[in-house]
Design an enzyme around this catalytic site. Structure first.
Site, PDB file in Angstrom:
ATOM      1  N   ASP A 289     -11.077   2.418   3.931  1.00  0.00           N
ATOM      2  CA  ASP A 289     -11.428   0.996   3.788  1.00  0.00           C
ATOM      3  C   ASP A 289     -12.942   0.824   3.649  1.00  0.00           C
ATOM      4  O   ASP A 289     -13.416  -0.250   3.292  1.00  0.00           O
ATOM      5  CB  ASP A 289     -10.948   0.206   5.021  1.00  0.00           C
ATOM      6  CG  ASP A 289      -9.721  -0.644   4.726  1.00  0.00           C
ATOM      7  OD1 ASP A 289      -9.453  -0.897   3.534  1.00  0.00           O
ATOM      8  OD2 ASP A 289      -9.051  -1.056   5.685  1.00  0.00           O
TER       9      ASP A 289
ATOM     10  N   GLN B 209      -4.730  -1.615   9.585  1.00  0.00           N
ATOM     11  CA  GLN B 209      -4.556  -2.935   8.978  1.00  0.00           C
ATOM     12  C   GLN B 209      -5.106  -4.030   9.901  1.00  0.00           C
ATOM     13  O   GLN B 209      -4.743  -4.098  11.074  1.00  0.00           O
ATOM     14  CB  GLN B 209      -3.063  -3.168   8.685  1.00  0.00           C
ATOM     15  CG  GLN B 209      -2.774  -4.443   7.919  1.00  0.00           C
ATOM     16  CD  GLN B 209      -3.348  -4.435   6.515  1.00  0.00           C
ATOM     17  OE1 GLN B 209      -3.255  -3.460   5.786  1.00  0.00           O
ATOM     18  NE2 GLN B 209      -3.965  -5.548   6.123  1.00  0.00           N
TER      19      GLN B 209
ATOM     20  N   LYS C 201       0.850  -1.209   0.000  1.00  0.00           N
ATOM     21  CA  LYS C 201       0.000   0.000   0.000  1.00  0.00           C
ATOM     22  C   LYS C 201       0.887   1.261   0.000  1.00  0.00           C
ATOM     23  O   LYS C 201       0.643   2.196  -0.768  1.00  0.00           O
ATOM     24  CB  LYS C 201      -0.934  -0.010   1.226  1.00  0.00           C
ATOM     25  CG  LYS C 201      -2.050  -1.047   1.071  1.00  0.00           C
ATOM     26  CD  LYS C 201      -2.772  -1.380   2.367  1.00  0.00           C
ATOM     27  CE  LYS C 201      -3.740  -2.540   2.141  1.00  0.00           C
ATOM     28  NZ  LYS C 201      -4.428  -3.010   3.327  1.00  0.00           N
TER      29      LYS C 201
END
Ligand code: NDP
Length: 311
Positions: free
Chosen positions: A121, A98, A54
């Protein structure tokens, strides 16, 4: 029939190129450099790889990034504070925590602390609710990537019968909503579904998001269906290779197990999908490649929404 392969790479590259142009425009015209903060807790090796990818992709396309890494025993309250600080910073457009988090940290509490406007997200209940109601929102990256692959491969969704196997908040549920918004007739299946194969065989578009290697087999697939394989599973057994993969892939798969100890398989039996489907997204090389590209797109959308009140 031999299915057409719907490769993720050209779609992901096209999206990244578009996002990169948009980033350059935001910087030149508005002086805004979209910036993503990634929070990682603990030493999960897969998480380290995902976060690395990422951060690297952000740099490639001109998005700023900060990687905040904390020890596995960091207190939940400290992570809440970190997220709150990122929420308050005007130069941070996207916040990604994460997953998975260590067991002593309540994932929901952390995800609900993220400002919905920075929730790249798309897991915050506000964004999930907006998606369900059909309003502008930050959409979970993997299902959004599936829609991009279908659209950009010229696969019509409207009016089609879509079946999604899996109902997680991360993939299955948002996937079903996105297909519905694109005017498919949608059925959601899960572990309590009776006679799964009879339902999946009705699908023009079948999406598998289960987490079990090769679970969807020939009996589940209608001849000529479009099969989207979201699953990412590690296969270490050489015997399974013969069962799961087409003949022309087996040597490569066996070599991968030999060299690295494992090969990646989807939730669909690739051998059966290649024989019965009209089109199939391979694993690896399919949907997995879209997730990071869509995260970049969400970061730019978040920057526009919050800083320019536009999308
Ligand atoms: P979850 O474990 O959260 O959900 C799995 C779903 O599959 C559940 O809804 C479960 O049903 C259903 N399921 C399990 N067993 C069966 C069965 N026997 N019959 C029918 N349904 C079943 O997984 P995720 O949604 O997080 O992930 C799914 C897959 O997608 C995984 O392989 C994961 O690695 C992959 N993935 C890939 C990503 C990417 O490409 N970047 C990103 C995220 C995930 P129930 O609800 O009843 O338990």
């Amino acid at each position: 029939m031999s299915a057409i392969i719907l490769a993720g790479k050209p779609v992901a590259e096209a999206i990244k190129a578009e996002v990169s142009t948009e980033v350059a425009g935001l910087i030149d015209i508005h002086g805004i450099k979209p910036t993503l903060a990634v929070v990682r807790v603990g030493e999960d090796p897969a998480s380290a790889v995902y976060v690395g990818s990422k951060v690297r992709t952000a740099a490639e396309i001109g998005i700023g990034s900060e990687h905040l890494h904390f020890a596995a025993d960091t207190a939940e309250a400290e992570i809440v504070d970190v997220v709150a600080t990122l929420n308050a910073r005007d130069d941070i457009d996207g916040i990604l925590v994460q997953l998975p988090l260590p067991a002593h940290i309540n994932e929901r509490r952390i995800l609900e602390t993220i400002d919905p406007l920075k929730d790249v997200d798309g897991f915050h209940p506000v964004n999930a609710g907006r998606l369900l109601q059909g309003h502008e929102s930050l959409v979970p990256c993997t299902p959004a990537g599936v829609i991009e692959v279908l659209r950009r491969s010229g696969i019509e969704i409207a009016g089609k019968r879509a079946v999604v196997v899996g109902r997680s908040n991360i993939v299955g549920k948002p996937m079903s909503v996105l297909l519905l918004q694109n005017d498919a007739t949608v059925t959601i299946c899960h572990s309590r579904t009776r006679d799964l194969a009879a339902i999946t065989r009705e699908a023009d578009i079948l999406v598998a998001a289960i987490g079990r290697a090769g679970f969807v087999r020939g009996e589940h697939i209608r001849e000529g269906a479009v099969v989207v394989d979201v699953g990412i599973n590690s296969v270490t057994d050489t015997g399974a290779v013969r069962e799961l993969f087409p003949d022309d892939e087996q040597e490569r798969r066996l070599a991968a197990i030999n060299d690295r100890g494992a090969t990646l398989a989807g939730d669909v039996n690739a051998r059966d999908a290649m024989a019965k489907a009209a089109a199939y997204t391979p694993v690896p090389g399919g949907i997995g490649l879209l997730t990071v590209a869509m995260l970049m797109k969400n970061t730019v959308t978040a920057a526009r929404m919050r800083r320019l009140a536009s999308i």
